[in-house]
Design a protein around this motif. Sequence first.
Motif, PDB file in Angstrom:
ATOM      1  N   ASP A 178     -27.543  43.290  25.670  1.00 15.47           N
ATOM      2  CA  ASP A 178     -27.670  42.027  24.931  1.00 15.47           C
ATOM      3  C   ASP A 178     -29.019  41.403  25.290  1.00 15.47           C
ATOM      4  O   ASP A 178     -29.191  40.865  26.380  1.00 15.47           O
ATOM      5  N   PHE A 179     -29.977  41.470  24.370  1.00 12.10           N
ATOM      6  CA  PHE A 179     -31.345  41.027  24.647  1.00 12.10           C
ATOM      7  C   PHE A 179     -31.689  39.720  23.930  1.00 12.10           C
ATOM      8  O   PHE A 179     -32.846  39.314  23.899  1.00 12.10           O
ATOM      9  N   THR A 180     -30.689  39.073  23.354  1.00 12.03           N
ATOM     10  CA  THR A 180     -30.929  37.832  22.634  1.00 12.03           C
ATOM     11  C   THR A 180     -31.025  36.665  23.616  1.00 12.03           C
ATOM     12  O   THR A 180     -30.120  36.457  24.432  1.00 12.03           O
ATOM     13  N   VAL A 181     -32.105  35.932  23.537  1.00 13.08           N
ATOM     14  CA  VAL A 181     -32.302  34.759  24.391  1.00 13.08           C
ATOM     15  C   VAL A 181     -32.633  33.560  23.505  1.00 13.08           C
ATOM     16  O   VAL A 181     -33.549  33.628  22.680  1.00 13.08           O
ATOM     17  N   VAL A 182     -31.880  32.488  23.659  1.00 16.89           N
ATOM     18  CA  VAL A 182     -32.146  31.247  22.925  1.00 16.89           C
ATOM     19  C   VAL A 182     -32.832  30.280  23.881  1.00 16.89           C
ATOM     20  O   VAL A 182     -32.297  29.948  24.940  1.00 16.89           O
ATOM     21  N   HIS A 183     -34.014  29.828  23.505  1.00 16.34           N
ATOM     22  CA  HIS A 183     -34.807  28.944  24.364  1.00 16.34           C
ATOM     23  C   HIS A 183     -34.671  27.484  23.922  1.00 16.34           C
ATOM     24  O   HIS A 183     -34.325  27.202  22.764  1.00 16.34           O
ATOM     25  N   PRO A 184     -34.976  26.540  24.818  1.00 11.44           N
ATOM     26  CA  PRO A 184     -34.846  25.119  24.470  1.00 11.44           C
ATOM     27  C   PRO A 184     -35.965  24.588  23.586  1.00 11.44           C
ATOM     28  O   PRO A 184     -35.873  23.471  23.086  1.00 11.44           O
ATOM     29  N   TYR A 185     -37.006  25.384  23.345  1.00 10.70           N
ATOM     30  CA  TYR A 185     -38.168  24.887  22.609  1.00 10.70           C
ATOM     31  C   TYR A 185     -37.814  24.348  21.220  1.00 10.70           C
ATOM     32  O   TYR A 185     -38.251  23.271  20.824  1.00 10.70           O
ATOM     33  N   ARG A 186     -37.021  25.107  20.483  1.00 12.53           N
ATOM     34  CA  ARG A 186     -36.737  24.706  19.090  1.00 12.53           C
ATOM     35  C   ARG A 186     -35.902  23.430  19.042  1.00 12.53           C
ATOM     36  O   ARG A 186     -36.076  22.607  18.146  1.00 12.53           O
ATOM     37  N   PHE A 187     -34.990  23.260  20.013  1.00 12.50           N
ATOM     38  CA  PHE A 187     -34.195  22.035  20.066  1.00 12.50           C
ATOM     39  C   PHE A 187     -35.085  20.841  20.427  1.00 12.50           C
ATOM     40  O   PHE A 187     -34.913  19.743  19.895  1.00 12.50           O
ATOM     41  N   PHE A 188     -36.026  21.081  21.324  1.00  9.40           N
ATOM     42  CA  PHE A 188     -36.964  20.043  21.738  1.00  9.40           C
ATOM     43  C   PHE A 188     -37.814  19.577  20.556  1.00  9.40           C
ATOM     44  O   PHE A 188     -37.957  18.382  20.302  1.00  9.40           O
ATOM     45  N   ILE A 189     -38.371  20.540  19.818  1.00  7.38           N
ATOM     46  CA  ILE A 189     -39.225  20.209  18.675  1.00  7.38           C
ATOM     47  C   ILE A 189     -38.427  19.499  17.588  1.00  7.38           C
ATOM     48  O   ILE A 189     -38.893  18.519  16.991  1.00  7.38           O
ATOM     49  N   LYS A 190     -37.228  19.984  17.330  1.00  4.19           N
ATOM     50  CA  LYS A 190     -36.394  19.387  16.287  1.00  4.19           C
ATOM     51  C   LYS A 190     -36.102  17.919  16.572  1.00  4.19           C
ATOM     52  O   LYS A 190     -36.217  17.069  15.683  1.00  4.19           O
ATOM     53  N   LYS A 191     -35.762  17.619  17.810  1.00  4.16           N
ATOM     54  CA  LYS A 191     -35.404  16.240  18.145  1.00  4.16           C
ATOM     55  C   LYS A 191     -36.624  15.327  18.169  1.00  4.16           C
ATOM     56  O   LYS A 191     -36.586  14.223  17.637  1.00  4.16           O
ATOM     57  N   LEU A 192     -37.712  15.787  18.783  1.00  2.40           N
ATOM     58  CA  LEU A 192     -38.880  14.915  18.908  1.00  2.40           C
ATOM     59  C   LEU A 192     -39.646  14.760  17.602  1.00  2.40           C
ATOM     60  O   LEU A 192     -40.173  13.687  17.314  1.00  2.40           O
ATOM     61  N   ASP A 193     -39.724  15.818  16.810  1.00  2.00           N
ATOM     62  CA  ASP A 193     -40.485  15.762  15.565  1.00  2.00           C
ATOM     63  C   ASP A 193     -39.682  15.177  14.400  1.00  2.00           C
ATOM     64  O   ASP A 193     -40.172  14.317  13.663  1.00  2.00           O
ATOM     65  N   ASN A 194     -38.448  15.632  14.261  1.00  2.00           N
ATOM     66  CA  ASN A 194     -37.667  15.260  13.078  1.00  2.00           C
ATOM     67  C   ASN A 194     -36.795  14.025  13.271  1.00  2.00           C
ATOM     68  O   ASN A 194     -36.637  13.231  12.353  1.00  2.00           O
ATOM     69  N   GLU A 195     -36.220  13.870  14.466  1.00  2.00           N
ATOM     70  CA  GLU A 195     -35.258  12.795  14.663  1.00  2.00           C
ATOM     71  C   GLU A 195     -35.863  11.561  15.351  1.00  2.00           C
ATOM     72  O   GLU A 195     -35.590  10.442  14.958  1.00  2.00           O
TER      73      GLU A 195
END
Length: 300
Positions: A144-161
């Motif tokens: 299982d080589f799938t890794v979900v990083h916090p970057y996309r959640f960080f960008i979504k909240k700071l940029d969009n919300e």
Amino acid sequence: MKRSLQELGGSPSEDASPSSAPLQKAPKLDDKKYLQVKYKQTCEMYAKMQKCALKLSVPQMTVATAMVFFHKFYSKYSMETYPVETVGAACLFLGGKAESTTLRMKGIIHFFFGVTEAQEEAYQKHRNDITDVELQLIQHLEFDFTVVHPYRFFIKKLDNEIRGSRDWKQLGWRLMNDLYNTTLCIKCPPDAIASAVIHVAAGCIEPTSLPPNWQQHVPVNDELVRKIWSSTLNFYKYSGDQELCAVLEKRQKFRLQRAEQQKAEGQRSSPESLKSLKSPQEHLKSPQEQVKNEEKSKAS
């Protein structure tokens, strides 16, 4: 989604077992000296991976994935059994495959060990060692080589919300990158890390630059915020980054002051404190009447 070994560029075989020494589990966590050495070598390896990525034009996401693999590998095995340089090279090579990044083995070997293909014997030895560790890592990850990083959640909240300021984003991004020096990246959910980093970074910038009611968009885990603050401060002390140490220590001082203020306000407004306050009419009564009222209240 899991990927097969074939998709990662390998081929399973009966001879795919590592040729390294028998596995040795990592020492117990109360071995303070081992933990200090492990932390030092982990920070050095992360810095080396970033330098290698810069030279080979590899994105940070690949390095972050490689560090997740690195932490997972050493959560089971000891640095005394598997050399850090070889494991780091294997994690970066596998991280490139997982993130669909073009990374050639010869480039990694040359950067990590200073060996070229012309040095055939030494080159082949390092190549075999990296391949052995890579196979061991693949088995440990259970393919299982799938890794979900916090970057996309960080960008979504700071940029969009929230639409946070540039300074807020830059500090938060740096804090997130530096968290890969610690095992928090494999212990905590990525969205929770992103939210906690936003809160830590918010406490380090001028309050006037924060949009109103931004906290409504970012759920907070106080315990994780404390861990991230503590982990990053320890890293900046270790790396000698006095500027960020001062910023984080200033934030902690502000948080303690605010906590004491909230505690004092809570005590003043608590039911016990309100009961101890006398009403204006109470002050007008004679001492005898006050004693009678107190006895009645006790009896009731």
